[in-house]
Design a protein around this motif. Structure first.
Motif, PDB file in Angstrom:
ATOM      1  N   LEU A   1     -55.153  24.436 -26.545  1.00  0.00           N
ATOM      2  CA  LEU A   1     -55.436  25.129 -27.901  1.00  0.00           C
ATOM      3  C   LEU A   1     -56.472  24.344 -28.686  1.00  0.00           C
ATOM      4  N   ASP A   2     -56.446  22.998 -28.554  1.00  0.00           N
ATOM      5  CA  ASP A   2     -57.400  22.245 -29.165  1.00  0.00           C
ATOM      6  C   ASP A   2     -58.784  22.220 -28.774  1.00  0.00           C
ATOM      7  N   LEU A   3     -58.926  22.703 -27.492  1.00  0.00           N
ATOM      8  CA  LEU A   3     -60.157  22.733 -26.772  1.00  0.00           C
ATOM      9  C   LEU A   3     -60.758  23.986 -27.149  1.00  0.00           C
ATOM     10  N   ALA A   4     -59.891  25.194 -27.240  1.00  0.00           N
ATOM     11  CA  ALA A   4     -60.428  26.371 -27.301  1.00  0.00           C
ATOM     12  C   ALA A   4     -60.954  26.255 -28.923  1.00  0.00           C
ATOM     13  N   ARG A   5     -60.172  25.742 -29.778  1.00  0.00           N
ATOM     14  CA  ARG A   5     -60.826  25.620 -31.329  1.00  0.00           C
ATOM     15  C   ARG A   5     -62.038  24.558 -31.316  1.00  0.00           C
ATOM     16  N   LYS A   6     -61.974  23.642 -30.747  1.00  0.00           N
ATOM     17  CA  LYS A   6     -63.123  22.837 -30.865  1.00  0.00           C
ATOM     18  C   LYS A   6     -64.368  23.297 -30.326  1.00  0.00           C
ATOM     19  N   ALA A   7     -64.266  24.327 -29.324  1.00  0.00           N
ATOM     20  CA  ALA A   7     -65.313  25.061 -28.678  1.00  0.00           C
ATOM     21  C   ALA A   7     -65.602  26.267 -29.638  1.00  0.00           C
ATOM     22  N   HIS A   8     -64.756  26.612 -30.456  1.00  0.00           N
ATOM     23  CA  HIS A   8     -65.028  27.888 -31.253  1.00  0.00           C
ATOM     24  C   HIS A   8     -64.636  28.928 -30.464  1.00  0.00           C
ATOM     25  N   GLU A   9     -63.813  28.959 -29.307  1.00  0.00           N
ATOM     26  CA  GLU A   9     -63.593  29.986 -28.441  1.00  0.00           C
ATOM     27  C   GLU A   9     -62.278  30.814 -28.893  1.00  0.00           C
ATOM     28  N   TYR A  11     -61.515  33.989 -28.576  1.00  0.00           N
ATOM     29  CA  TYR A  11     -60.392  34.422 -27.360  1.00  0.00           C
ATOM     30  C   TYR A  11     -59.539  33.704 -26.861  1.00  0.00           C
ATOM     31  N   GLY A  12     -60.047  32.414 -26.312  1.00  0.00           N
ATOM     32  CA  GLY A  12     -59.162  31.489 -25.795  1.00  0.00           C
ATOM     33  C   GLY A  12     -58.092  31.056 -26.534  1.00  0.00           C
ATOM     34  N   GLU A  13     -58.443  30.768 -27.922  1.00  0.00           N
ATOM     35  CA  GLU A  13     -57.358  30.378 -28.894  1.00  0.00           C
ATOM     36  C   GLU A  13     -56.177  31.371 -29.097  1.00  0.00           C
ATOM     37  N   SER A  14     -56.837  32.852 -29.196  1.00  0.00           N
ATOM     38  CA  SER A  14     -55.730  33.822 -29.401  1.00  0.00           C
ATOM     39  C   SER A  14     -54.990  33.984 -28.170  1.00  0.00           C
ATOM     40  N   THR A  15     -55.281  33.947 -27.098  1.00  0.00           N
ATOM     41  CA  THR A  15     -54.807  33.897 -25.969  1.00  0.00           C
ATOM     42  C   THR A  15     -53.633  32.955 -25.617  1.00  0.00           C
ATOM     43  N   THR A  16     -54.049  31.633 -26.012  1.00  0.00           N
ATOM     44  CA  THR A  16     -53.202  30.611 -25.939  1.00  0.00           C
ATOM     45  C   THR A  16     -52.249  30.542 -26.942  1.00  0.00           C
ATOM     46  N   LEU A  17     -52.255  30.855 -28.163  1.00  0.00           N
ATOM     47  CA  LEU A  17     -51.377  31.054 -29.074  1.00  0.00           C
ATOM     48  C   LEU A  17     -50.403  32.372 -28.697  1.00  0.00           C
ATOM     49  N   HIS A  18     -50.984  33.236 -28.174  1.00  0.00           N
ATOM     50  CA  HIS A  18     -49.895  34.497 -27.652  1.00  0.00           C
ATOM     51  C   HIS A  18     -49.155  33.797 -26.584  1.00  0.00           C
ATOM     52  N   ASN A  19     -49.568  32.856 -25.813  1.00  0.00           N
ATOM     53  CA  ASN A  19     -48.734  32.459 -24.667  1.00  0.00           C
ATOM     54  C   ASN A  19     -47.653  31.442 -25.178  1.00  0.00           C
ATOM     55  N   ILE A  20     -48.110  30.704 -26.302  1.00  0.00           N
ATOM     56  CA  ILE A  20     -47.289  29.611 -26.987  1.00  0.00           C
ATOM     57  C   ILE A  20     -46.263  30.558 -27.636  1.00  0.00           C
ATOM     58  N   GLN A  38     -48.183  35.888 -34.967  1.00  0.00           N
ATOM     59  CA  GLN A  38     -48.948  36.608 -36.091  1.00  0.00           C
ATOM     60  C   GLN A  38     -50.453  35.868 -36.221  1.00  0.00           C
ATOM     61  N   ASP A  39     -50.522  34.394 -35.879  1.00  0.00           N
ATOM     62  CA  ASP A  39     -51.857  33.659 -35.832  1.00  0.00           C
ATOM     63  C   ASP A  39     -52.523  34.443 -34.535  1.00  0.00           C
ATOM     64  N   ALA A  40     -51.987  34.627 -33.439  1.00  0.00           N
ATOM     65  CA  ALA A  40     -52.783  35.399 -32.450  1.00  0.00           C
ATOM     66  C   ALA A  40     -53.353  36.520 -32.776  1.00  0.00           C
ATOM     67  N   LEU A  41     -52.347  37.572 -33.331  1.00  0.00           N
ATOM     68  CA  LEU A  41     -52.859  38.811 -33.941  1.00  0.00           C
ATOM     69  C   LEU A  41     -53.846  38.946 -34.810  1.00  0.00           C
ATOM     70  N   VAL A  42     -54.125  37.890 -35.791  1.00  0.00           N
ATOM     71  CA  VAL A  42     -55.125  37.795 -36.650  1.00  0.00           C
ATOM     72  C   VAL A  42     -56.227  37.674 -35.958  1.00  0.00           C
ATOM     73  N   LEU A  43     -56.352  36.457 -34.862  1.00  0.00           N
ATOM     74  CA  LEU A  43     -57.647  36.177 -34.140  1.00  0.00           C
ATOM     75  C   LEU A  43     -57.823  37.408 -33.170  1.00  0.00           C
ATOM     76  N   SER A  44     -56.885  38.088 -32.639  1.00  0.00           N
ATOM     77  CA  SER A  44     -57.420  39.234 -31.513  1.00  0.00           C
ATOM     78  C   SER A  44     -58.054  40.357 -32.202  1.00  0.00           C
ATOM     79  N   ARG A  45     -57.588  40.673 -33.459  1.00  0.00           N
ATOM     80  CA  ARG A  45     -58.105  41.698 -34.444  1.00  0.00           C
ATOM     81  C   ARG A  45     -59.529  41.216 -35.009  1.00  0.00           C
ATOM     82  N   MET A  46     -59.756  40.024 -35.376  1.00  0.00           N
ATOM     83  CA  MET A  46     -60.956  39.270 -35.801  1.00  0.00           C
ATOM     84  C   MET A  46     -62.073  39.677 -34.797  1.00  0.00           C
ATOM     85  N   ILE A  47     -61.870  39.325 -33.428  1.00  0.00           N
ATOM     86  CA  ILE A  47     -62.640  39.725 -32.509  1.00  0.00           C
ATOM     87  C   ILE A  47     -62.716  41.080 -31.656  1.00  0.00           C
TER      88      ILE A  47
END
Length: 85
Positions: A1-9, A11-20, A38-47
């Motif tokens: 999750l941290d790696l996806a956030r640091k890389a501004h990725e 999609y990866g952040e959303s997927t990781t949050l969904h899995n968590i 809810q956090d994953a949903l916001v990101l999925s919709r955003m992209i």
């Protein structure tokens, strides 16, 4: 999750949050799962990730069902179906 956030990725952040969220749900903490979904949903919709949003909406509905809140379970499940149409 941290790696996806640091890389501004997002999609990866959303997927990781969904899995968590799924892990929290499987562990029995439906409320924590709902917060993470809810956090994953916001990101999925955003992209514009329609499939990711639909999966997350369905899992939110499932979590509400497990909590025996039928009205919310039905509402979120319907949203998941409508998201892909």
């Amino acid at each position: 999750l941290d790696l996806a956030r640091k890389a501004h990725e997002v999609y990866g952040e959303s997927t990781t949050l969904h899995n968590i969220g799924q892990i929290w749900s499987e562990l029995g903490d439906k409320n924590k799962a709902l917060m993470v979904y809810q956090d994953a949903l916001v990101l999925s919709r955003m992209i514009g990730d329609v499939d990711g949003a639909a999966r997350t909406l369905f899992n939110i509905g499932s979590a509400w069902s497990d909590l025996r809140v039928s009205k919310l379970a039905v509402t979120w499940t319907k949203l998941s179906i409508n998201a892909t149409q």
